[in-house]
Design a protein around this motif. Structure first.
Motif, mmCIF file in Angstrom:
data_model
loop_
_atom_site.group_PDB
_atom_site.id
_atom_site.type_symbol
_atom_site.label_atom_id
_atom_site.label_comp_id
_atom_site.label_asym_id
_atom_site.label_seq_id
_atom_site.Cartn_x
_atom_site.Cartn_y
_atom_site.Cartn_z
ATOM 1 N N GLN A 1 -12.926 -10.978 9.517
ATOM 2 C CA GLN A 1 -13.520 -10.715 10.144
ATOM 3 C C GLN A 1 -13.983 -9.898 11.282
ATOM 4 O O GLN A 1 -14.309 -9.998 12.029
ATOM 5 C CB GLN A 1 -11.455 -9.618 10.331
ATOM 6 C CG GLN A 1 -11.375 -9.571 11.645
ATOM 7 C CD GLN A 1 -10.034 -9.118 11.512
ATOM 8 O OE1 GLN A 1 -9.196 -8.983 10.802
ATOM 9 N NE2 GLN A 1 -9.129 -8.677 12.804
ATOM 10 N N LEU B 1 4.065 1.117 2.493
ATOM 11 C CA LEU B 1 3.836 -0.175 3.846
ATOM 12 C C LEU B 1 3.729 -1.636 2.411
ATOM 13 O O LEU B 1 2.980 -2.004 2.008
ATOM 14 C CB LEU B 1 2.465 -0.001 4.346
ATOM 15 C CG LEU B 1 2.321 -0.806 5.279
ATOM 16 C CD1 LEU B 1 3.057 -0.677 6.229
ATOM 17 C CD2 LEU B 1 0.253 -0.924 5.386
ATOM 18 N N ALA C 1 2.373 -4.370 3.121
ATOM 19 C CA ALA C 1 2.030 -4.885 3.999
ATOM 20 C C ALA C 1 1.871 -7.016 4.172
ATOM 21 O O ALA C 1 1.422 -7.462 5.355
ATOM 22 C CB ALA C 1 -0.200 -4.723 4.125
ATOM 23 N N PHE D 1 0.489 -0.849 -0.110
ATOM 24 C CA PHE D 1 0.077 -0.053 0.088
ATOM 25 C C PHE D 1 0.406 1.050 0.193
ATOM 26 O O PHE D 1 1.196 1.627 1.093
ATOM 27 C CB PHE D 1 -1.166 -0.120 1.701
ATOM 28 C CG PHE D 1 -1.917 -1.227 1.138
ATOM 29 C CD1 PHE D 1 -2.851 -0.969 0.798
ATOM 30 C CD2 PHE D 1 -1.892 -2.057 2.569
ATOM 31 C CE1 PHE D 1 -4.272 -2.572 0.057
ATOM 32 C CE2 PHE D 1 -2.797 -3.819 2.287
ATOM 33 C CZ PHE D 1 -3.583 -2.813 1.347
ATOM 34 N N TYR E 1 -7.927 -7.875 -3.317
ATOM 35 C CA TYR E 1 -6.858 -6.708 -3.709
ATOM 36 C C TYR E 1 -6.107 -7.455 -4.466
ATOM 37 O O TYR E 1 -6.282 -8.562 -4.564
ATOM 38 C CB TYR E 1 -5.562 -6.807 -2.315
ATOM 39 C CG TYR E 1 -6.816 -5.876 -0.929
ATOM 40 C CD1 TYR E 1 -7.284 -4.802 -1.457
ATOM 41 C CD2 TYR E 1 -5.974 -5.922 -0.009
ATOM 42 C CE1 TYR E 1 -8.148 -4.194 -0.160
ATOM 43 C CE2 TYR E 1 -6.930 -4.876 1.455
ATOM 44 C CZ TYR E 1 -7.398 -4.696 0.740
ATOM 45 O OH TYR E 1 -7.879 -3.404 2.199
ATOM 46 N N SER F 1 0.542 -7.537 10.570
ATOM 47 C CA SER F 1 1.750 -7.393 10.425
ATOM 48 C C SER F 1 1.484 -8.755 8.952
ATOM 49 O O SER F 1 1.659 -9.688 8.395
ATOM 50 C CB SER F 1 1.953 -9.569 11.250
ATOM 51 O OG SER F 1 0.409 -10.441 11.535
ATOM 52 N N GLY F 2 0.005 -8.508 8.285
ATOM 53 C CA GLY F 2 -0.088 -8.543 6.993
ATOM 54 C C GLY F 2 -1.100 -9.688 6.814
ATOM 55 O O GLY F 2 -1.371 -10.368 5.755
ATOM 56 N N LYS F 3 -1.996 -10.322 7.890
ATOM 57 C CA LYS F 3 -2.885 -12.211 8.040
ATOM 58 C C LYS F 3 -3.799 -11.614 7.214
ATOM 59 O O LYS F 3 -4.569 -12.941 5.714
ATOM 60 C CB LYS F 3 -2.876 -12.377 8.913
ATOM 61 C CG LYS F 3 -1.934 -12.400 10.054
ATOM 62 C CD LYS F 3 -2.196 -12.891 11.245
ATOM 63 C CE LYS F 3 -3.593 -12.582 12.113
ATOM 64 N NZ LYS F 3 -3.229 -10.587 12.780
ATOM 65 N N THR F 4 -4.508 -10.629 7.605
ATOM 66 C CA THR F 4 -5.937 -10.218 6.853
ATOM 67 C C THR F 4 -5.511 -9.680 5.132
ATOM 68 O O THR F 4 -6.088 -9.774 4.761
ATOM 69 C CB THR F 4 -6.338 -8.849 7.133
ATOM 70 O OG1 THR F 4 -8.056 -9.409 8.235
ATOM 71 C CG2 THR F 4 -8.346 -8.995 6.694
ATOM 72 N N THR F 5 -4.139 -8.887 4.731
ATOM 73 C CA THR F 5 -4.199 -8.484 3.767
ATOM 74 C C THR F 5 -3.893 -9.750 2.810
ATOM 75 O O THR F 5 -4.748 -10.059 1.598
ATOM 76 C CB THR F 5 -2.547 -7.366 3.484
ATOM 77 O OG1 THR F 5 -3.229 -6.106 4.668
ATOM 78 C CG2 THR F 5 -1.936 -7.269 2.723
ATOM 79 N N ASN G 1 -0.809 -8.351 15.932
ATOM 80 C CA ASN G 1 -1.408 -7.206 14.733
ATOM 81 C C ASN G 1 -0.833 -6.484 13.961
ATOM 82 O O ASN G 1 -0.115 -5.856 14.209
ATOM 83 C CB ASN G 1 -2.699 -6.322 15.469
ATOM 84 C CG ASN G 1 -3.609 -6.790 16.276
ATOM 85 O OD1 ASN G 1 -4.402 -7.608 16.402
ATOM 86 N ND2 ASN G 1 -4.065 -6.385 17.645
HETATM 87 P P1 ADP Z 1 -3.438 -8.431 10.867
HETATM 88 O O1 ADP Z 1 -4.793 -8.900 9.747
HETATM 89 O O2 ADP Z 1 -2.639 -9.574 10.518
HETATM 90 O O3 ADP Z 1 -4.021 -7.654 11.905
HETATM 91 P P2 ADP Z 1 -4.133 -6.668 7.915
HETATM 92 O O4 ADP Z 1 -3.166 -7.668 7.049
HETATM 93 O O5 ADP Z 1 -5.583 -6.305 8.640
HETATM 94 O O6 ADP Z 1 -2.828 -7.391 9.419
HETATM 95 O O7 ADP Z 1 -2.932 -5.252 7.889
HETATM 96 C C1 ADP Z 1 -1.657 -5.497 7.838
HETATM 97 C C2 ADP Z 1 -0.680 -3.520 7.285
HETATM 98 O O8 ADP Z 1 -1.590 -3.325 6.065
HETATM 99 C C3 ADP Z 1 -1.020 -3.256 8.425
HETATM 100 O O9 ADP Z 1 -0.225 -1.903 8.341
HETATM 101 C C4 ADP Z 1 -2.692 -2.048 7.685
HETATM 102 O O10 ADP Z 1 -3.061 -0.560 8.635
HETATM 103 C C5 ADP Z 1 -2.420 -2.006 6.359
HETATM 104 N N1 ADP Z 1 -3.650 -2.017 5.802
HETATM 105 C C6 ADP Z 1 -4.008 -3.204 5.837
HETATM 106 N N2 ADP Z 1 -5.324 -2.999 4.148
HETATM 107 C C7 ADP Z 1 -5.245 -2.119 4.073
HETATM 108 C C8 ADP Z 1 -5.493 -0.893 2.789
HETATM 109 N N3 ADP Z 1 -6.819 -0.992 2.291
HETATM 110 N N4 ADP Z 1 -5.139 0.541 2.499
HETATM 111 C C9 ADP Z 1 -3.857 0.734 3.286
HETATM 112 N N5 ADP Z 1 -2.636 0.129 4.218
HETATM 113 C C10 ADP Z 1 -3.729 -1.189 4.813
#
Ligand code: ADP
Ligand code: MG
Length: 593
Positions: A432, A363, A365, A360, A400, A387-391, A385
């Motif tokens: 989530q 960043l 992610a 992003f 995405y 660390s990029g799991k949901t991403t 938290n």
């Molecule tokens: P987790 O699920 O491991 O807690 P995420 O995957 O949600 O973490 O987020 C990983 C990183 O990516 C975080 O720093 C978050 O702020 C960033 N991030 C997630 N989605 C977006 C987005 N749509 N735009 C910008 N940054 C994002």
């Protein structure tokens, strides 16, 4: 599982009254008879014709706005296209009335689909503006393209078929058309397309992930809405034998919209009620016309009061009252066991991810992550938290686009596919933050999941409902199948979401923190559910923070930290890994115990 009598056929979603259809047919026939037999002044005939043809156009808004949740401020334009086709086609070109009606409807459908196509990039306010622009263009063309449209003078002396030349018979014919189209719109709700539209309306993102082609669904909704606008307009032209551009202006589109909101956007009955009222109220208030302004003030106040005190429209309000009286105890039904093929046989690897990255801006992610998921096990993805799991899950399910890397599911490269195509390829997932279609019942939510092309239920509605019930039984919610999910507890909503994913018979199930927000007894139920799914041979990739849960259910663990994979392997080994203890648990080895 309890066994009891059933009053519904297997395919039925809502138990219907057996006399519903015959009663409806009788009602329409009675209205037609009244239209023909009862003597009336020209004035009453005109009001009735206007209400009937308008109501057909308003039915279109029931589809596009009520079912699919897309704003359309151009319904008068589609109405006008139908009306001008019937008017000009007959008077200028000598074409048969029915052919003109068909042409007008097709032209409207084409423009409707085109307008729907703009939803690919636009939503909300922008979509509203696009529809308004289209409306204005149609009005300008009608006024200014004088050689073809006659301009502001309009089209006069529009004929209609000989056997319908009598006004009362023509009115009866329009009532029959309204009755038939209303019946079709009523049934649309519970078809595959209708459920897809409602899913798109309630949560577009979840709809895509559940396997629905969101874009095509919206285009279809717009086209159907335009078709009804075109038919309504064509019949209107035949009824009044005169059309002019001001009858199809933006103001009329707003009137159409007010009609559907006033009557109740969720049902064709609302469309008819709203249309009738908005046409009749001004007539009832006619006696006030001697006092300038008073009539408009009362008219406006009446509309505002109805909208404020009945946010779901008049029919929505009446339905609420009816439901409170009914509250019928729905029969519990015996469901067959849920068949899960787990993707059948295949190679040992279900998912092969290589060098997956998602950036992003600056960043990272997700940063060059490799992931191999073996068939038939539970694989956990853990990490602090952020660390990029949901991403990672979002890139896997196509929400995405990957910055780099490749994703191969069951031997098929899915890296470039949209979400619904990935679901068709065999991905199932939960979110989530739960994403259910909140105004739909548990059964309807799960049925959409079961509709995934290639799922065992195929296209047979009875088999779909059966499979959806089996999936609900699997998560122990079959008793609440016919309740709207917004009334469910958090834990039950999670279970419905899992059932929806299971119903599609996925090859790989992705679960994003299914334990988050659950109380301890719900967590025990979740653990048992995960074990039951796993026992059926379905592969699971789970994200969770609860180390007890993870160590109990998962055989393999991958650990992420700052988007990078820092450990991967058998659960017992990974949880002992010093980097994992440091990064994930923060403190020394004691904390891991
Ligand atoms: P987790 O699920 O491991 O807690 P995420 O995957 O949600 O973490 O987020 C990983 C990183 O990516 C975080 O720093 C978050 O702020 C960033 N991030 C997630 N989605 C977006 C987005 N749509 N735009 C910008 N940054 C994002
Ligand atoms: Mg997350």
């Amino acid at each position: 599982m309890s066994t009891s009598e059933t009053t519904t056929a297997p395919g039925d979603i809502r138990p219907r009254l057996r006399w519903g259809v015959p009663a409806y047919v009788l009602l329409v026939l009675a209205a037609m008879a009244i239209a023909i037999v009862v003597p009336k002044t020209g004035y009453v005939l005109n009001i009735s014709l206007q209400a009937t043809t308008y109501a057909i156009a308003v039915l279109g808004l029931t589809i596009v706005l009520g079912l699919c949740g897309q704003i359309n401020l151009a319904q008068a334009a589609f109405f006008g296209l139908g009306a001008y086709a019937v008017g000009l086609g007959q008077t200028h070109y000598g074409v048969n009335f029915w052919v003109c009606l068909l042409i007008g409807t097709c032209v409207a459908a084409g423009f409707g689909a085109l307008l729907g196509a703009s939803t690919l990039r636009l939503g909300g306010h922008y979509l509203a503006m696009v529809t308004i622009s289209f409306q204005q263009i149609v009005t300008l063309v009608l006024i200014n393209w004088i050689p073809v449209t006659n301009g502001p003078d309009g089209v006069r002396a529009i004929p209609r078929p000989g056997f319908l030349s009598d006004g009362s018979i023509y009115l009866a014919f329009c009532i029959a058309a309204l009755g038939t189209l209303g019946f079709l719109v009523w049934h649309l709700r519970d078809t595959r397309l209708g459920r897809a539209m409602r899913a798109v309306r309630d949560n577009e993102l979840a709809a895509g992930v559940a396997g629905i082609d969101v874009y095509r669904t919206k285009v279809t909704a717009f086209a159907l809405s335009a078709i009804l606008g075109g038919i309504g307009g064509g019949l209107f032209a035949g009824g009044f034998s005169y059309v002019s551009p001001d009858q199809f202006s933006f103001a009329e589109s707003v009137v159409f919209l007010t009609m559907v909101l006033l009557g109740g956007v969720a049902s064709p009955i609302g469309a008819v009620i709203g249309t009738g009222l908005l046409i009749l109220i001004p007539e009832w208030l006619r006696f006030l016309k001697s006092i300038p302004g008073l009539y408009l003030a009362i008219y406006g106040a009446a509309v505002i009061l109805i909208v404020v005190f009945m946010p779901d429209g008049i029919w929505g309000y009446l339905r609420g009252l009816l439901d409170r009286f009914k509250r019928a105890v729905l029969p519990t039904r015996t469901s067959a066991a849920l068949q899960l093929s787990g993707g059948g046989q295949g190679s040992e690897t279900v998912l092969e991810v290589r060098g997956l990255s998602k950036h992003f801006g600056g960043l990272k992610a997700v940063d060059e992550v490799d992931l191999t998921i073996r068939r038939g096990g539970v694989h956990a993805l853990i990490g602090p938290n952020g660390s990029g799991k949901t991403t990672t899950l979002n890139v896997l399910s196509g929400l995405y686009k990957a910055t780099a890397g490749s994703i191969v599911l069951n031997g098929q490269d899915i890296t470039g596919l949209p979400p619904h195509a990935r679901t068709r390829a065999g991905l199932g997932r939960t979110f989530q933050n739960i994403r259910l279609w909140r105004s739909m019942t548990a059964l309807e939510n799960v049925m959409v999941g079961a509709e995934r092309p290639g799922s065992p239920a195929g296209n047979d509605p009875a088999a779909l409902a059966e499979r959806a019930r089996a999936a609900l039984a699997f998560v122990e919610l079959e008793d609440r199948a016919d309740e709207v999910v917004s009334s469910f507890s958090y834990g039950h909503q999670r279970a419905v979401e899992i059932a929806r994913a299971l119903a599609g018979d996925p090859v790989l199930l992705l679960l994003d923190e299914p334990g988050a927000g659950l109380n301890s007894s719900e967590k025990v139920e979740l653990r048992d559910l995960l074990k039951r799914i796993s026992a059926r041979g379905l592969t699971i990739l789970i994200i969770d923070h609860d180390m007890t849960l993870v160590s109990e259910v998962a055989q393999h663990i991958t650990v992420l930290n700052f988007g990078r994979r820092i450990a991967d392997g058998y659960s017992a080994d990974v949880l002992k890994h010093p980097d994992v203890i440091a990064a994930y648990l923060g403190t020394g080895p004691d904390a891991a115990a």
